[in-house]
Write a protein that holds these residues in place. Structure first.
Motif, short mmCIF file in Angstrom:
data_model
loop_
_atom_site.label_atom_id
_atom_site.label_comp_id
_atom_site.label_asym_id
_atom_site.label_seq_id
_atom_site.Cartn_x
_atom_site.Cartn_y
_atom_site.Cartn_z
N SER A 2 0.82 -1.20 0.00
CA SER A 2 0.00 0.00 0.00
C SER A 2 0.86 1.25 0.00
CB SER A 2 -0.90 0.00 1.24
OG SER A 2 -1.65 1.17 1.30
N GLN A 3 0.39 2.27 -0.72
CA GLN A 3 1.08 3.55 -0.67
C GLN A 3 0.62 4.31 0.56
OE1 GLN A 3 -1.06 4.08 -3.91
NE2 GLN A 3 0.34 3.21 -5.37
N GLU A 4 1.38 5.32 0.94
CA GLU A 4 1.05 6.04 2.15
C GLU A 4 0.01 7.12 1.92
OE1 GLU A 4 4.96 5.66 4.80
OE2 GLU A 4 4.90 7.29 3.40
N VAL A 5 -0.76 7.37 2.97
CA VAL A 5 -1.72 8.45 2.96
C VAL A 5 -1.04 9.64 3.60
CG1 VAL A 5 -3.92 9.25 3.90
CG2 VAL A 5 -3.66 6.88 3.19
N GLY A 108 -2.00 14.03 19.87
CA GLY A 108 -2.77 12.81 20.10
C GLY A 108 -1.87 11.60 20.13
N GLY A 109 -0.65 11.81 20.58
CA GLY A 109 0.37 10.77 20.55
C GLY A 109 0.09 9.57 21.41
N ASP A 110 -0.90 9.69 22.31
CA ASP A 110 -1.18 8.53 23.15
C ASP A 110 -1.61 7.34 22.32
OD1 ASP A 110 -3.63 9.95 22.60
OD2 ASP A 110 -4.60 8.79 24.17
N ASP A 111 -2.22 7.56 21.19
CA ASP A 111 -2.46 6.40 20.34
C ASP A 111 -2.48 6.71 18.86
OD1 ASP A 111 -2.15 3.80 21.05
OD2 ASP A 111 -4.20 3.30 20.59
N ARG A 112 -2.25 7.92 18.47
CA ARG A 112 -2.02 8.16 17.04
C ARG A 112 -0.71 7.46 16.68
NH1 ARG A 112 -5.96 11.80 14.79
NH2 ARG A 112 -7.62 11.60 16.31
N CYS A 113 0.21 7.39 17.65
CA CYS A 113 1.46 6.64 17.45
C CYS A 113 1.15 5.16 17.21
CB CYS A 113 2.38 6.78 18.65
SG CYS A 113 3.00 8.43 18.92
N GLY A 114 0.19 4.63 17.96
CA GLY A 114 -0.20 3.23 17.81
C GLY A 114 -0.77 2.95 16.44
N ILE A 115 -1.61 3.83 15.95
CA ILE A 115 -2.19 3.65 14.61
C ILE A 115 -1.10 3.72 13.55
CG2 ILE A 115 -3.68 4.77 12.90
CD1 ILE A 115 -5.65 5.21 15.21
N TYR A 116 -0.21 4.69 13.71
CA TYR A 116 0.92 4.82 12.78
C TYR A 116 1.73 3.52 12.75
CZ TYR A 116 5.50 6.18 11.05
OH TYR A 116 6.68 6.22 10.36
N MET A 117 2.05 2.99 13.92
CA MET A 117 2.89 1.79 13.98
C MET A 117 2.18 0.57 13.37
SD MET A 117 5.74 2.81 14.90
CE MET A 117 6.45 1.17 14.73
N ILE A 118 0.90 0.42 13.60
CA ILE A 118 0.16 -0.69 13.00
C ILE A 118 0.19 -0.57 11.48
CG2 ILE A 118 -2.14 -1.69 12.68
CD1 ILE A 118 -2.61 -1.10 15.70
N LEU A 119 -0.06 0.62 10.95
CA LEU A 119 -0.02 0.81 9.49
C LEU A 119 1.38 0.55 8.93
CD1 LEU A 119 -2.35 3.92 9.04
CD2 LEU A 119 -2.89 1.51 8.63
N MET A 120 2.41 0.94 9.66
CA MET A 120 3.78 0.70 9.20
C MET A 120 4.13 -0.79 9.23
SD MET A 120 4.93 3.56 8.13
CE MET A 120 3.23 3.86 7.62
N LEU A 121 3.66 -1.51 10.24
CA LEU A 121 3.88 -2.96 10.29
C LEU A 121 3.20 -3.64 9.10
CD1 LEU A 121 3.45 -3.65 14.09
CD2 LEU A 121 5.53 -4.03 12.75
N LEU A 122 1.99 -3.23 8.79
CA LEU A 122 1.29 -3.79 7.64
C LEU A 122 2.03 -3.46 6.35
CD1 LEU A 122 -2.42 -3.09 8.66
CD2 LEU A 122 -1.22 -5.29 8.67
N ALA A 123 2.52 -2.23 6.24
CA ALA A 123 3.26 -1.81 5.04
C ALA A 123 4.56 -2.61 4.87
CB ALA A 123 3.56 -0.32 5.10
N LYS A 124 5.14 -3.04 5.98
CA LYS A 124 6.39 -3.82 5.93
C LYS A 124 6.12 -5.29 5.62
CE LYS A 124 9.57 -0.87 7.64
NZ LYS A 124 10.66 -0.44 6.82
#
Length: 129
Positions: A2-5, A108-124
């Motif tokens: 997937s490409q990034e948003v 919103g780093g309390d879990d915007r970081c979590g969403i970012y990391m999940i999307l990056m794991l999927l991208a990898k």
């Protein structure tokens, strides 16, 4: 893959980036675009990404998005944030210890970081199958 948003300030919308960028810039732009989303916008971005990563049965609830995979792992992150204003101003700094991203509206780093990391794991390639 997937490409990034990312967030296009001129058009005030979220778009898919199809070119190559510096890895640091790439990661920062993706994270900042996630931080700038309202909860509703982020829910749409996450849903779209899950479909693009090949998830077929994405369940979209009132306050959540759920996709079941085959791996016996559960990744969770929440879409909401305690901040009352959407992020409009972002400060980025490159330091010897890494990049720093902050905003007077709160990231919103309390879990915007979590969403970012999940999307990056999927991208990898860490996917459901």
């Amino acid at each position: 893959m997937s490409q990034e948003v990312w967030f296009n300030k001129k058009k005030n919308t979220y778009v898919k980036y199809e070119g190559k960028r510096n890895k640091i810039s790439d990661a920062n732009k993706t994270f900042v675009s996630i931080c700038k989303c309202s909860q509703k916008q982020l829910k749409n971005v996450v849903t779209m990404e899950l479909y693009e990563f090949g998830y077929k049965d994405v369940i979209i609830g009132d306050g959540y998005v759920y996709a079941r995979g085959e791996l016996p792992i559960c990744l969770t992150a929440h879409l909401d944030t305690v901040h009352t204003e959407l992020v409009t101003t972002v400060y980025e700094a490159n330091t010897k210890d890494g990049d720093i991203i902050s905003s007077p509206q709160g990231i919103g780093g309390d879990d915007r970081c979590g969403i970012y990391m999940i999307l990056m794991l999927l991208a990898k390639g860490y996917k459901h199958d």
